[in-house]
Design an enzyme around this catalytic site. Sequence first.
Site: not given
Length: 669
Positions: A120, A193, A505
């Site tokens: 990620d 994220h 996600s």
Amino acid sequence: MERLIPLGLIISLFLFFPIATSLPASGRPRTYIINMDKSAMPAAFSSHHDWYTSTLSSLAVLSQAHLDQLHELSSHLATYPETFGHLYTTYTPTFLGLRKHYGLWPASGFGDDMIIGVLDTGIWPESESFNDEGFPPVPERWRGACETGTEFNLSYCNRKMTGARSFSKGMQQEKQNISKTNDYDSPRDFISHGSHTSSTAAGSSVVGAEYFGYAKGKAIGMAPKARIAMYKVLFFDESYDAAATDVLVGMDLAIEDGVDVMSLSLGFIETPFDENPIAIGAFAALKKGIFVSCSAGNNGPHAYTILNGAPWITTVGAGTIDREFAAHVTLGDGELTVIGKSVYPENLFVSNVPIYFLHGNRTKELCEIYSLDPEEVAGKYILSEAVGAIFSSDEAQFFRPTDFFKPFVLVNPKDGDLVKDYIINSKNATVSIRFLATLLGTKPAPQVADFSSRGPDRISPWILKPDILAPGVDILADWTPNRGFVPIGDHDYLLTDYAIVSGTSMSCPHAAGIATLLKSTHRDWSSAAIRSAMMTTADVIDNANGRIIDMITGVAGTPLDFGTGHINPNKAIDPGLVYDIEIQEYINYLCGLNYTSKQIRTTTGMRHFKCDSATLDLNYPSFIILLNNTKTISITFRRELTNVAEGSSVYRAVVRTPDSFRHESCSAT
Ligand SMILES: *[C@@H]1O[C@H](CO)[C@@H](O)[C@H](O)[C@H]1NC(C)=O
Ligand SMILES: *[C@@H]1O[C@H](CO)[C@@H](O)[C@H](O)[C@H]1NC(C)=O
Ligand SMILES: *[C@@H]1O[C@H](CO)[C@@H](O)[C@H](O)[C@H]1NC(C)=O
Ligand SMILES: *[C@@H]1O[C@H](CO)[C@@H](O)[C@H](O)[C@H]1NC(C)=O
Ligand SMILES: *[C@@H]1O[C@H](CO)[C@@H](O)[C@H](O)[C@H]1NC(C)=O
Ligand SMILES: *[C@@H]1O[C@H](CO)[C@@H](O)[C@H](O)[C@H]1NC(C)=O
């Protein structure tokens, strides 16, 4: 923790950024994915990493001369030009039925002794979600590293976050070099994220997490005792991009380091498997018994939008949960209270202020003030001037927290009419609004999220995708504390430690965490067996006792929307039977796709393989037939079930076909 900081960028992580393939003009070195046959590694090298590094004078960056040399090597399998992949953008344990003293959590020891590799944008190591209080030492088999870089060194890893690496050579070569303003040149998370996905998969328990008063409570990951290893492969570059080489090297290293499960909330455009770094990396993981969970993509709601559709990957779509954020709107002296959607990040109580009904050109004017698309907020607008706005809209479910940068509330059209009647019939209409309400148990839930990518898979439509649905709408999880989240005013952003975001996600790490728990409970299960257990026990009925609906159409969804249904962790512990798949069967599937030997070698990383048969029918827990104006078709599916229950049971095979179908026979042996 909230503070105002100026920040010039608006980021919406739940968006799926369009694919940009910017291949450079010939002449200068280009980046390639190099596929090497690992069994051919000379004994002199201690690890594959050393071998690659010495084989390629500069990892992954080759001139044509280098490339020609490489082709001469017997271990070389195939070389492809670089492509770029993109990012998609807690109370869910309760929604999923995970309980401290019952079911999968205690059965798995909360994922104890398992290591999840998350590929990620990096990780924020100081976050409470990654604290290692009470954790036993890192499993001895762990071979990972904690890499030093910008604001990151060995001392940032701990017993919870056991490894952190950063892969940017491909990106730096092709797109841009990392500077202080665009990202950290280290495993540290710049854009949040990766911290969000990591804490969703395996965050430690954090009491008192909240988003400006909404979703208050304990934040905890799916596998709270599992260890996290971050492989940073995504760097900020206007949009968020991952270079294929960085992803592939990251996945290879994760395999070498000894992760048990991988979670990838990113995807590349669907290409044949031998050109897709995630499909290639996941096959390498498969060979080591590592489970790979990937996002289905945020390109819904149309058919053929699935990403990560390789049959050895678990492809996860996104669903809603039974939680909504709201404001109470009280008319006049408490004559009527209606509840509308709001995620305005301030504990605001508006008391008895005048309210007006707007129509005609004032609507347009108001939309301009609030930067709204009049089409989007269909219908009428009601304003309490200078304080906030109430909109009548049947699209409330599509509004995300970052849309509530001004104090406004969306009420449904029925309540909107009540408010309008009240205003029209009162001489001096007033309203009171209380923000910051979190509603639980809302129905129906789950629903298939509008953005969740739908099957069939474009390049492998013989396998039904997505596999499963997991929570992916308005998920609260870790956020980098120096990164603005909600825009306030023109240039300011509010900071937060936890943020509510949506996307596949978010659903992918839920499935990865649950797979980790299952693996910890059943150490002998293959990745296919774990996926089968999750798929065959998934729910197709929502909390209102109807079939799971598609948020876009409002009617019952289909397996092309949600696969076999919504993940149910406690039921997945004991599926009774599983559909297992051997590596050779995946090879037979590639043979069935008519892949060339070179394509199969590249996809599987196996120099020597054979096609036992060429088939498009894998021993998969779901079935799909594509009919393209074909009047009659006869097709045979074969399935072999393995009993994973204790003791023996008697099963009877039953086939239920859609109305226009007839099944010839169903024989069980
Ligand atoms: C890591 O960085 C921190 C903060 O800059 C510093 O205090 C610490 O000594 C460093 N540790 C190592 C092992 O370099
Ligand atoms: C990044 O820096 C390296 C070394 O200085 C250089 O070769 C490369 O071209 C740069 N990349 C970009 C995209 O500017
Ligand atoms: C709204 O309509 C009125 C009357 O037609 C007009 O005077 C006014 O300029 C209009 N306002 C805007 C913002 O268009
Ligand atoms: C309307 O209500 C507000 C708030 O209760 C009050 O301050 C105001 O005087 C009222 N106006 C009239 C015309 O009654
Ligand atoms: C593979 O080739 C065979 C023989 O030409 C053909 O019948 C079949 O449809 C092909 N399969 C796919 C998936 O294209
Ligand atoms: C369906 O058949 C038409 C006409 O033969 C063809 O153009 C189209 O590509 C086919 N679609 C699929 C999904 O196979």
